[in-house]
Motif scaffolding. Structure first.
Motif, mmCIF file in Angstrom:
data_model
loop_
_atom_site.group_PDB
_atom_site.id
_atom_site.type_symbol
_atom_site.label_atom_id
_atom_site.label_comp_id
_atom_site.label_asym_id
_atom_site.label_seq_id
_atom_site.Cartn_x
_atom_site.Cartn_y
_atom_site.Cartn_z
ATOM 1 N N TYR A 9 -2.639 41.691 -27.555
ATOM 2 C CA TYR A 9 -3.993 40.923 -27.852
ATOM 3 C C TYR A 9 -5.164 40.469 -29.273
ATOM 4 O O TYR A 9 -5.304 40.171 -29.597
ATOM 5 N N THR A 46 -4.378 36.560 -31.822
ATOM 6 C CA THR A 46 -3.908 35.809 -30.561
ATOM 7 C C THR A 46 -4.267 34.447 -29.982
ATOM 8 O O THR A 46 -5.453 34.009 -30.555
ATOM 9 N N TRP A 48 -4.848 31.074 -28.197
ATOM 10 C CA TRP A 48 -5.769 30.427 -26.669
ATOM 11 C C TRP A 48 -5.707 28.978 -26.937
ATOM 12 O O TRP A 48 -6.144 28.093 -27.161
ATOM 13 N N ALA A 71 -1.046 32.473 -26.091
ATOM 14 C CA ALA A 71 -1.197 32.021 -24.904
ATOM 15 C C ALA A 71 -2.137 30.815 -23.920
ATOM 16 O O ALA A 71 -3.186 30.614 -25.076
ATOM 17 N N VAL A 101 1.920 34.665 -23.314
ATOM 18 C CA VAL A 101 1.506 34.640 -22.240
ATOM 19 C C VAL A 101 0.792 33.435 -21.114
ATOM 20 O O VAL A 101 -0.070 33.110 -21.864
#
Length: 296
Positions: A9, A46, A48, A71, A101
């Motif tokens: 991450y 990462t 999001w 993610a 993810v």
């Protein structure tokens, strides 16, 4: 799917609710693709996708990037069945699946007519992901956990937790609840503005809508805030505890507080006066990447 590790991450990521390709026109889709490709090149660990995305939204971001972990932050279990989500993830090629993810959450009662027994509903959803063909296993999912019960479930059944709208003090409590081995990746909202009065005004514009959602306010009350802190879009004490306000160096200092409290990764959400959380603040993302440098 190869299980993700906490290290995959990175320490710093970007959280954005403006990456819903399914809700965009052709120009918007192109802008999203360009923005996420740049975030990948900037070195963030990462990305999001906020604001209750779908698996299709996530697949589009994965396709537009090369190396960054992608993610959902978070996909609501009430909006998409586990079977639908698992089937969509299965269509990604192997390398893309390994970068993806699945962040899951139970959303909020005022927003979901069918909201009931959220903990039991999440357990059943995780069971369904485990039994899907192919499964979406524990190493490729996280929970948007706030309270102790959901945090324990995150540690037992997923890679870890992605708490939203939390303080550094909550991060310390979450680390204790999760134990030392689970991923802890809180979101931190950022206003890059050295005029603190103006920065707080921008923050209040974003925060006000969340102060009508009991899951967040109950969590803040557990942390020692009072009902008076929720008035007028949030007290100064509340804003300064939930946001990183100021220049990029101040953002680095606030981020370090979360990391020192036990976070493995901090997902930065940039809020602007012009667009709130609805735009693609690419200049601010670049400024933060420059400030964090080798820490990304």
């Amino acid at each position: 799917m190869t299980s993700k590790t906490r290290e995959a991450y990175g320490q710093i990521g970007i959280w954005s609710g403006a990456l819903h390709r399914s809700r965009a026109d052709d120009a918007g889709k192109a802008a999203i693709a360009e923005a996420v490709a740049e975030l990948d090149e900037l070195g963030y660990g990462t990305l999001w996708i906020g604001g209750s995305p779908s698996a299709d939204d996530a697949a589009a971001v994965v396709a537009a990037t090369r190396t960054i972990t992608v993610a959902t932050g978070i996909l609501s279990i009430w909006d998409h069945t586990a079977a639908e989500v698992a089937a969509r993830i299965a269509t990604l090629d192997a390398s893309a699946r390994d970068r993806f993810v699945l962040g899951l959450g139970v959303s909020h009662g005022p927003m979901v007519p069918q909201y009931a027994k959220p903990y039991s509903a999440m357990v059943a959803y995780l069971d369904a992901l485990d039994s899907a063909t192919p499964p979406v296993g524990a190493g490729h999912r996280v929970l948007a956990a706030l309270g102790p019960k959901m945090l324990r479930l995150a540690a037992d059944r997923t890679l870890g937790a992605h708490p939203y709208l939390v303080t550094a003090e909550h991060t310390a409590e979450a680390r204790e609840a999760l134990g030392p081995d689970a991923l802890l990746a809180p979101e931190l909202s950022v206003v890059l503005d050295t005029d603190l009065d103006r920065a707080r005004s921008t923050a209040r514009g974003m925060l006000a809508r969340y102060l009508g959602l009991p899951n967040y306010t109950d969590n803040l009350l557990r942390l020692g805030f009072t009902e008076s802190d929720f008035e007028g879009g949030g007290s100064t004490r509340l804003l300064d505890s939930l946001f990183a306000l100021g220049d990029a160096e101040k953002v680095k200092d606030r981020t370090r507080q979360y990391l020192d409290a036990g976070a493995d990764h901090v997902a930065l959400q940039v809020i602007t006066a012009e667009e709130g959380s609805a735009g693609l603040p690419r200049a601010e993302w670049r400024a933060l990447a420059e400030a964090f440098g080798d820490e990304l």
